[in-house]
Design an enzyme around this catalytic site. Structure first.
Site, short mmCIF file in Angstrom:
data_model
loop_
_atom_site.label_atom_id
_atom_site.label_comp_id
_atom_site.label_asym_id
_atom_site.label_seq_id
_atom_site.Cartn_x
_atom_site.Cartn_y
_atom_site.Cartn_z
N GLU A 122 -3.62 50.10 21.28
CA GLU A 122 -4.24 48.79 21.57
C GLU A 122 -3.50 47.65 20.90
O GLU A 122 -4.10 46.76 20.30
CB GLU A 122 -5.71 48.81 21.14
CG GLU A 122 -6.46 50.01 21.72
CD GLU A 122 -7.96 50.00 21.47
OE1 GLU A 122 -8.52 48.92 21.26
OE2 GLU A 122 -8.56 51.10 21.52
N GLU A 161 -14.04 54.13 16.66
CA GLU A 161 -14.74 53.13 15.83
C GLU A 161 -16.01 53.61 15.14
O GLU A 161 -17.07 52.99 15.28
CB GLU A 161 -15.05 51.91 16.70
CG GLU A 161 -13.80 51.31 17.33
CD GLU A 161 -14.04 50.06 18.15
OE1 GLU A 161 -15.21 49.75 18.45
OE2 GLU A 161 -13.06 49.37 18.48
C1 GLA Z 1 -11.85 48.20 21.39
C2 GLA Z 1 -11.82 49.37 22.35
C3 GLA Z 1 -10.97 49.08 23.57
C4 GLA Z 1 -11.26 47.69 24.12
C5 GLA Z 1 -11.08 46.67 23.04
C6 GLA Z 1 -11.33 45.29 23.59
O1 GLA Z 1 -10.71 48.09 20.64
O2 GLA Z 1 -11.34 50.55 21.77
O3 GLA Z 1 -11.26 50.01 24.55
O4 GLA Z 1 -12.57 47.63 24.62
O5 GLA Z 1 -12.01 46.96 22.01
O6 GLA Z 1 -10.72 45.08 24.79
#
Ligand code: GLA
Length: 373
Positions: free
Chosen positions: A264, A159
């Site tokens: 994710e 990020e």
């Molecule tokens: C981001 C992070 C993850 C997690 C999500 C929320 O996407 O990369 O590790 O913390 O937020 O659960």
């Protein structure tokens, strides 16, 4: 005789079902996608320690890859400078090895869930570029060396880029500028030259963001620094993003010479607070509108939600040559962070297994997709 006829009937039925591509209870996601891409899940602490027995059974049966939901983030691994805590991560890695899984380390450099000491000196002032580099190097080297050859891929940086393509103004960026990204990859590569290294982010289909991430990939490659993949976090809803935008991003990253990791992933079935017509000042009305399915999903929403998963998986199958891994952000609905984000205390249904550890019908339908020609 009657018995034999009945038996033959059952046999014929089984055979004809098989040829029609019916999903049997022995089918699993892991076996289905074996020659296509890894299929993974994020593990919580109760799963890592085996206390959430039923969901651990699901993980062993269905998934070929794992990532730790939290315990490998820097605030947990190095809560105080130089004092590492590896108990949870060791247990997580041991689980993956025992079950022959492709283990992912998440995440080395991220501005969030990071210990407070990382950017400051004893007086609380920002550290110099040299000190920050040293801290990054020490963190990355210690973690990656410990699991050398065992953790197969790392989200090296998480990020760092905004939707408009600019760099996030994190302390990493403020102190080191854009160079903090190549440095992180270089340190990781030095610690384990064979580990796959990824850049991971959300909303990575926004066109300006695609441009910057692609530029980063090309820059690293041109300097001989290893980068194997772009992780596209896929925390999505029923309406956004458009599949066409998402597909463009996959094609783009692949064209830059890296694999795509779908990371994710979960699909929220709930209304988004950003697109609501609910009156926020009327708390009761707002909460009812935001949390409408506490007793279960209505059939029409369930169908919409299933179709959305199937659309995504059709896309993944179409681009299987570009995709290394598809990882769900958790196993059962009970575990999902979406019950508390972006609104607290909701009942969401974003994952493939329900609150009672039952397999949702969508799993069979996803498996079925791979059998269609
Ligand atoms: C981001 C992070 C993850 C997690 C999500 C929320 O996407 O990369 O590790 O913390 O937020 O659960």
């Amino acid at each position: 005789m009657k018995k034999i006829v009945a038996l033959l009937g059952i046999l014929t039925l089984t055979v004809s079902c098989k040829t029609a591509g019916t999903v049997s209870s022995n089918d699993s996601l892991k076996n289905t996608f074996k020659n296509k891409f890894y299929i993974g899940t994020a593990m919580s602490l109760p799963q890592i320690y085996g206390t959430d027995v039923k969901s651990v059974e699901i993980i062993k049966k269905q998934f070929s890859s794992i990532v730790a939901e939290n315990c490998m983030k820097s605030m947990f691994l190095q809560p105080e400078e130089g004092k590492f805590f590896f108990d949870d991560a060791d247990k997580f890695v041991a689980f993956g090895e025992k079950n022959k899984m492709f283990i992912i380390g998440h995440t080395l450099i991220w501005h969030s869930q990071l210990p407070k000491w990382f950017f400051v000196d004893k007086e609380g002032k920002d550290v110099s570029a040299e000190v920050l580099k040293q801290r990054m190097k020490n963190h990355i080297t210690t973690v990656v060396s410990r699991y050398k050859g065992r953790v197969k891929g790392y989200d090296v940086v998480n990020e760092a880029i905004m939707e408009d393509g600019s760099y996030r103004k994190s302390k990493f960026y403020e102190i080191l500028g854009e160079e903090f990204i190549p440095l992180a990859f270089q340190y990781a590569q030095e610690a384990d030259p064979n580990a796959e290294l990824y850049y991971n982010d959300y909303n990575e289909w926004f066109p300006e963001k695609v441009k910057t991430v692609t530029k980063i990939v090309k820059n690293l490659k041109s300097r001989g620094i290893r980068i194997d993949g772009v992780g596209m976090q896929t925390h999505v809803g029923l309406d956004t993003p458009k599949l066409t935008e998402y597909e463009k991003a996959i094609v783009n990253y692949a064209a830059a010479g890296v694999k795509v990791n779908v990371t994710e992933m979960e699909i929220s079935a709930l209304p988004s607070p950003w697109g609501t017509s609910a009156n926020v000042s009327d708390k009761v009305e707002y909460e009812a509108k935001m949390n409408p399915y506490t007793a279960g999903l209505p059939e029409n929403v369930k169908t919409e939600w299933e179709n959305r998963y199937l659309d995504f998986f059709r896309l993944f199958l179409k681009h299987q040559d570009k995709i290394r891994r598809v990882t769900l952000w958790g196993t059962t609905d009970a575990q999902s962070w979406k019950n508390d984000f972006p609104v607290k205390g909701r009942t969401d249904y974003p994952l493939l297994f329900d609150r009672n550890d039952q397999t949702k019908p969508v799993v069979g339908k996803i498996i079925q997709l791979t059998k269609e020609k």
